[in-house]
Design an enzyme around this catalytic site. Structure first.
Site, short mmCIF file in Angstrom:
data_model
loop_
_atom_site.label_atom_id
_atom_site.label_comp_id
_atom_site.label_asym_id
_atom_site.label_seq_id
_atom_site.Cartn_x
_atom_site.Cartn_y
_atom_site.Cartn_z
N LYS A 1 -18.03 0.57 -23.88
CA LYS A 1 -17.95 1.34 -22.67
C LYS A 1 -18.92 0.72 -21.64
CE LYS A 1 -14.25 3.90 -23.54
NZ LYS A 1 -13.04 3.51 -22.82
N TYR B 1 -20.08 7.75 -32.02
CA TYR B 1 -19.35 6.97 -30.95
C TYR B 1 -19.78 5.50 -31.00
CZ TYR B 1 -16.67 6.22 -26.54
OH TYR B 1 -15.80 5.86 -25.93
P1 NAD Z 1 -4.78 7.76 -26.80
O1 NAD Z 1 -4.92 7.54 -28.06
O2 NAD Z 1 -3.77 8.87 -26.27
O3 NAD Z 1 -4.67 6.46 -25.81
C1 NAD Z 1 -5.00 5.07 -26.28
C2 NAD Z 1 -3.90 4.26 -26.14
O4 NAD Z 1 -4.56 2.86 -26.43
C3 NAD Z 1 -2.82 4.28 -26.91
O5 NAD Z 1 -1.82 4.55 -26.06
C4 NAD Z 1 -2.81 3.08 -27.73
O6 NAD Z 1 -1.39 2.66 -28.15
C5 NAD Z 1 -3.74 1.96 -26.67
N1 NAD Z 1 -4.02 0.88 -27.43
C6 NAD Z 1 -4.87 0.74 -28.68
N2 NAD Z 1 -5.03 -0.36 -28.95
C7 NAD Z 1 -4.03 -1.34 -28.36
C8 NAD Z 1 -3.41 -2.49 -28.22
N3 NAD Z 1 -4.09 -3.26 -28.85
N4 NAD Z 1 -2.69 -2.84 -27.21
C9 NAD Z 1 -2.18 -1.97 -26.30
N5 NAD Z 1 -2.59 -0.77 -26.36
C10 NAD Z 1 -3.35 -0.31 -27.41
O7 NAD Z 1 -6.22 8.35 -26.35
P2 NAD Z 1 -6.91 8.53 -24.90
O8 NAD Z 1 -7.94 9.32 -25.36
O9 NAD Z 1 -5.94 9.04 -23.88
O10 NAD Z 1 -7.54 6.99 -24.49
C11 NAD Z 1 -7.45 6.36 -23.25
C12 NAD Z 1 -8.63 5.82 -22.84
O11 NAD Z 1 -9.55 7.04 -22.13
C13 NAD Z 1 -9.37 5.12 -23.82
O12 NAD Z 1 -9.91 4.15 -22.88
C14 NAD Z 1 -10.41 6.19 -24.06
O13 NAD Z 1 -11.55 5.28 -24.56
C15 NAD Z 1 -10.73 6.81 -22.76
N6 NAD Z 1 -11.41 8.32 -22.73
C16 NAD Z 1 -10.97 8.82 -23.68
C17 NAD Z 1 -11.73 10.08 -23.65
C18 NAD Z 1 -11.08 11.57 -24.87
O14 NAD Z 1 -12.08 12.32 -24.92
N7 NAD Z 1 -9.88 11.45 -25.16
C19 NAD Z 1 -12.53 10.61 -22.97
C20 NAD Z 1 -13.09 9.37 -22.09
C21 NAD Z 1 -12.50 8.25 -22.03
O1 0WE Z 2 -13.39 6.78 -26.07
C1 0WE Z 2 -12.94 7.50 -26.97
C2 0WE Z 2 -11.99 7.23 -28.04
C3 0WE Z 2 -12.39 6.01 -28.70
C4 0WE Z 2 -11.78 5.69 -30.16
C5 0WE Z 2 -11.22 6.47 -31.12
C6 0WE Z 2 -10.83 6.23 -32.37
C7 0WE Z 2 -10.68 6.99 -33.10
C8 0WE Z 2 -9.43 6.47 -34.16
C9 0WE Z 2 -11.59 4.40 -30.04
N1 0WE Z 2 -11.02 3.78 -31.58
C10 0WE Z 2 -10.91 4.84 -32.33
N2 0WE Z 2 -10.38 4.43 -33.68
C11 0WE Z 2 -9.71 5.15 -34.58
O2 0WE Z 2 -9.43 4.53 -35.68
N3 0WE Z 2 -13.40 8.83 -26.60
C12 0WE Z 2 -14.28 9.06 -25.44
C13 0WE Z 2 -13.24 10.13 -27.40
C14 0WE Z 2 -14.22 10.24 -28.48
O3 0WE Z 2 -14.00 9.43 -29.59
C15 0WE Z 2 -15.20 9.70 -30.17
C16 0WE Z 2 -16.03 10.44 -29.70
C17 0WE Z 2 -15.38 10.79 -28.55
C18 0WE Z 2 -16.07 11.95 -27.18
C19 0WE Z 2 -15.55 9.19 -31.47
C20 0WE Z 2 -16.80 9.45 -32.11
C21 0WE Z 2 -17.56 10.54 -31.42
C22 0WE Z 2 -17.25 11.02 -30.25
#
Ligand code: NAD
Ligand code: 0WE
Length: 264
Positions: free
Chosen positions: A164, A157
């Protein structure tokens, strides 16, 4: 139920149906909100348009959050259409892929750090600034998405954990700054969900099953569960809550050691 009846809310971060932002849009629509969606780029337009038809979405606009002029344009569109706004949901996070692969010290670069913090943290502050005149003095709220990696380490991560941590601090500073205008600022710290952002992550399947085994609820959470908490936090039911990080993680963060049955 109609806890969001009459509320106009912008949701930033829908990429596809699996996005956490899609779970939020679905819930907020069910609870009576009027929704505007923004998507990152032209490439996502048709997919997000198709999804928007399922929700009460009256405004769809392109917004790359690293581009100040795009942010300005987005809120101009909202001002022209609605005149005001009751909520902004920030569900955006990004770091270059090579930052999230391998040992933290080996993988970290100055450029990767800057990009991760710009897209994942400053963009929230930028949205707060740009929405301010539309949200002031009308029981509005800002919401962002965090992850436990802000506070604790896990494999790969890396710089996103630092971003974060900074995002959660931004929640507190923004909450203090905007409180006198009756704008609340909160975050949901969600458990892992299989989304586009997660799909490129090494061993994500293993992480989901590791997580499910160790939560008090013995399962992972859904984007819709995050959405329902988002609806609550952006509604007047949460009028006394600001600067808070709410965990929607099936209880993972509270445990130090789980059940020992399986351990030799
Ligand atoms: P996702 O890929 O569906 O959403 C990420 C979004 O970020 C996408 O819609 C992408 O287009 C947008 N994005 C990235 N760069 C951008 C830019 N320059 N301008 C505008 N939009 C941009 O994935 P997600 O998991 O739904 O992520 C949403 C949020 O939730 C993130 O902040 C992620 O860190 C957080 N989150 C995700 C998880 C998980 O496990 N998936 C857990 C906790 C928190
Ligand atoms: O916040 C996130 C997603 C963050 C994320 C993931 C990617 C993958 C592809 C941000 N940037 C990128 N860029 C890329 O090119 N999460 C909480 C989901 C997540 O992402 C991880 C996790 C978990 C959980 C990445 C590494 C280890 C664990």
């Amino acid at each position: 139920m109609t806890i969001l009846q009459g509320k106009k809310i912008l949701i930033v971060g829908v990429a596809n149906k699996n996005s956490i932002a899609a779970g939020i849009a679905e819930s907020m629509n069910d609870f009576g909100a009027e929704i505007a969606l923004s998507y990152q780029s032209e490439k996502l337009k048709s997919r997000v348009e198709a999804l928007a038809e399922n929700w009460n979405c009256s405004l769809l606009t392109e917004c790359d959050v690293s581009d100040d002029s795009a942010i300005k344009e987005t809120f101009k569109n909202i001002k022209d259409k609605w005149g005001h706004l009751d909520g902004v949901v920030h569900a955006v996070g990004f770091a270059p892929g090579n930052e999230l692969d391998g040992n933290f010290v080996d993988a970290s670069t100055r450029e990767g750090f800057a990009i991760a913090h710009d897209i994942s943290v400053f963009s929230f502050i930028a949205l707060a600034k740009a929405s301010r005149e539309l949200m002031t003095d009308r029981s509005s709220s800002l919401l962002t998405l965090s992850y436990l990696g802000a506070l604790r380490t896990l494999p790969n991560y890396n710089v996103m954990g630092l971003a974060k941590a900074s995002l959660e601090s931004s929640v507190r500073y923004l909450a203090n700054s905007l409180g006198k205008e009756n704008t609340r600022v909160n975050a949901i710290s969600a458990g892992p969900v299989r989304t586009l952002a997660a799909s490129g992550v090494k061993n994500f399947r293993k992480m989901l099953s590791y997580n499910a085994d160790r939560t008090p609820l013995k399962r992972n959470i859904t984007a819709r569960e995050v959405g329902d908490t988002a609806s609550f936090l952006c509604s007047d039911l949460a009028s006394g809550i600001t600067g808070e990080i709410t965990y929607v993680d099936a209880g993972f963060n509270i445990t130090a050691m789980g059940d020992l049955e399986e351990i030799s």
